[in-house]
Structures are given as C-alpha cells and as structure tokens.
Design a protein around this motif. Structure first.
Motif, PDB file in Angstrom:
ATOM      1  N   ILE A  47       0.757  -1.200  -0.008  1.00  0.00           N
ATOM      2  CA  ILE A  47      -0.038  -0.045   0.008  1.00  0.00           C
ATOM      3  C   ILE A  47       0.881   1.148   0.089  1.00  0.00           C
ATOM      4  CG2 ILE A  47      -1.720   1.386   1.344  1.00  0.00           C
ATOM      5  CD1 ILE A  47      -2.980  -1.180   2.375  1.00  0.00           C
ATOM      6  N   LYS A  50       2.247   1.599  -3.434  1.00  0.00           N
ATOM      7  CA  LYS A  50       1.231   2.215  -4.492  1.00  0.00           C
ATOM      8  C   LYS A  50       0.916   3.580  -4.212  1.00  0.00           C
ATOM      9  CE  LYS A  50      -1.183  -1.918  -5.942  1.00  0.00           C
ATOM     10  NZ  LYS A  50      -1.931  -1.677  -7.272  1.00  0.00           N
ATOM     11  N   ARG A  51       1.095   4.032  -3.049  1.00  0.00           N
ATOM     12  CA  ARG A  51       0.435   5.361  -2.505  1.00  0.00           C
ATOM     13  C   ARG A  51       1.773   6.663  -3.121  1.00  0.00           C
ATOM     14  NH1 ARG A  51      -2.323   7.828   2.213  1.00  0.00           N
ATOM     15  NH2 ARG A  51      -1.801  10.048   1.882  1.00  0.00           N
ATOM     16  N   PHE A 127      -6.149   9.490  -0.784  1.00  0.00           N
ATOM     17  CA  PHE A 127      -5.669   8.010  -1.180  1.00  0.00           C
ATOM     18  C   PHE A 127      -6.566   6.919  -0.681  1.00  0.00           C
ATOM     19  CE2 PHE A 127      -3.238   4.187  -0.560  1.00  0.00           C
ATOM     20  CZ  PHE A 127      -2.957   4.065  -2.031  1.00  0.00           C
ATOM     21  N   ARG A 128      -7.156   6.156  -1.576  1.00  0.00           N
ATOM     22  CA  ARG A 128      -7.865   4.848  -1.136  1.00  0.00           C
ATOM     23  C   ARG A 128      -7.135   3.666  -1.808  1.00  0.00           C
ATOM     24  NH1 ARG A 128     -12.698   6.014   1.332  1.00  0.00           N
ATOM     25  NH2 ARG A 128     -13.208   8.098   1.244  1.00  0.00           N
ATOM     26  N   SER A 129      -7.367   2.441  -0.905  1.00  0.00           N
ATOM     27  CA  SER A 129      -6.724   1.240  -1.446  1.00  0.00           C
ATOM     28  C   SER A 129      -7.611   0.145  -0.828  1.00  0.00           C
ATOM     29  CB  SER A 129      -5.385   1.104  -1.041  1.00  0.00           C
ATOM     30  OG  SER A 129      -4.929   0.035  -1.627  1.00  0.00           O
ATOM     31  N   ASN A 130      -7.974  -0.529  -1.682  1.00  0.00           N
ATOM     32  CA  ASN A 130      -9.054  -1.670  -1.391  1.00  0.00           C
ATOM     33  C   ASN A 130      -8.591  -3.119  -1.957  1.00  0.00           C
ATOM     34  OD1 ASN A 130     -11.116   0.096  -0.099  1.00  0.00           O
ATOM     35  ND2 ASN A 130     -11.710   0.660  -2.458  1.00  0.00           N
ATOM     36  N   PHE A 136      -4.807  -5.311  -5.045  1.00  0.00           N
ATOM     37  CA  PHE A 136      -5.255  -4.148  -4.378  1.00  0.00           C
ATOM     38  C   PHE A 136      -5.654  -2.980  -5.571  1.00  0.00           C
ATOM     39  CE2 PHE A 136      -2.565  -5.877  -1.146  1.00  0.00           C
ATOM     40  CZ  PHE A 136      -3.345  -5.438  -0.150  1.00  0.00           C
ATOM     41  N   SER A 138      -6.088   0.669  -6.076  1.00  0.00           N
ATOM     42  CA  SER A 138      -5.878   2.021  -5.578  1.00  0.00           C
ATOM     43  C   SER A 138      -6.171   2.989  -6.241  1.00  0.00           C
ATOM     44  CB  SER A 138      -4.266   2.174  -5.082  1.00  0.00           C
ATOM     45  OG  SER A 138      -4.076   0.899  -4.255  1.00  0.00           O
ATOM     46  N   SER A 139      -6.415   4.116  -5.736  1.00  0.00           N
ATOM     47  CA  SER A 139      -6.613   5.676  -6.388  1.00  0.00           C
ATOM     48  C   SER A 139      -6.465   6.762  -5.475  1.00  0.00           C
ATOM     49  CB  SER A 139      -8.512   5.751  -6.692  1.00  0.00           C
ATOM     50  OG  SER A 139      -9.159   5.861  -5.398  1.00  0.00           O
TER      51      SER A 139
END
Length: 156
Positions: A47, A50-51, A127-130, A136, A138-139
């Motif tokens: 995460i 990705k962030r 930032f969102r990660s699911n 994962f 992420s956006s």
C-alpha cells in the motif's frame, strides 16, 4: 489406603494435563501472531509503494495541467497523451466546482465520492486502497492549483 504424603495419581495427571493445555494454547497464540505479522507487514509495504507511485503520477499530471489557461476536454486529453498514462485504468480531471472536465472512462462514468472531491478541492490529497478480486485497487484524488489557487482536482 492413601497416606497424607502420598499424591493421588489422578490429581498429578490433571495438573499435568492443565499445564500442557495452557502451554499449547500459548504456543497456538504465538504461532498465530508470528504468521499475521509478515502478512500485515507485506500488505502495508504494498500500500505504501502504491501510494508513493500514485502520488508521484498525480503530482506530475497536476503540474502539467496547471499550465493550461482554459482547460477543456481536448487540451486535457492532449496533455495526458503526452504524459502517457496508459497504465492507469481511469483518469478524471475536475474543475474548481467539482464538475468533470475530462474522464478517460467516458462510457461507464462511475461517479467519484463527493466527500473525496470536496476534500481535494479544499487542498487535501485523498488516497484509497481496497483489496478486490485478489489484488489491491488504489486511487488518488489530488488538487490542482495555479499560483496558489486551487483550480480543480486530478483522479487517478
């Protein structure tokens, strides 16, 4: 006859069984914790990576778009084509009122969360990660600004 100093064999086995049972329980808890730590640590690393990557990309897009005097779908598309964001599933550019100026996924046009849009238009990066379908997703939603004034937001 049992004398006072003599211990009953059943009592010894009960005490021994309780001690073994407690030791097994502690061992099970310890094994569970040792197995969870690497999993959560790996998840947190993924995460964070990705962030970091999305923040860098969104910052680049935001900087590139801040140079547009009168942004519209065509000028935005031209800038984004130059930046080559083909690896991203969706790119959205919003104006200072939260209205869509550009959406790379025009056909389905899934709405963004209004709460996230409001936060971005106030200057915060969202930032969102699911975890979905075994991966994962992420956006990031980052504000764009020009000369210190927020002019919209970029969603990647």
């Amino acid at each position: 006859m049992i004398q006072r100093n003599q211990i009953d064999v059943n009592t010894v086995f009960q005490i021994l069984f309780q001690t073994i049972e407690e030791a097994c329980f502690l061992l099970l808890v310890l094994l569970l914790l040792l197995n969870l730590y690497p999993i959560t640590s790996a998840r947190d690393s993924v995460i964070a990576e990705k962030r970091s990557a999305l923040t860098a990309q969104a910052s680049t897009v935001s900087s590139a778009l801040s140079g547009l005097d009168n942004p519209n779908a065509e000028s935005i598309q031209e800038v984004l084509r130059f930046l080559d964001l083909s690896s991203l599933q969706r790119t959205v550019v919003l104006d200072e009122n939260g209205l869509y100026l550009y959406d790379s996924n025009r056909l389905t046009r899934q709405p963004l969360l209004m709460y996230d849009i409001e936060k971005a238009l106030r200057g915060s990066t969202v930032f969102r990660s699911n975890f979905r379908d075994g991966a994962f997703a992420s956006s990031i939603l980052m504000p764009t600004s020009r000369q210190g004034v927020i002019t919209g937001a970029v969603y990647l």
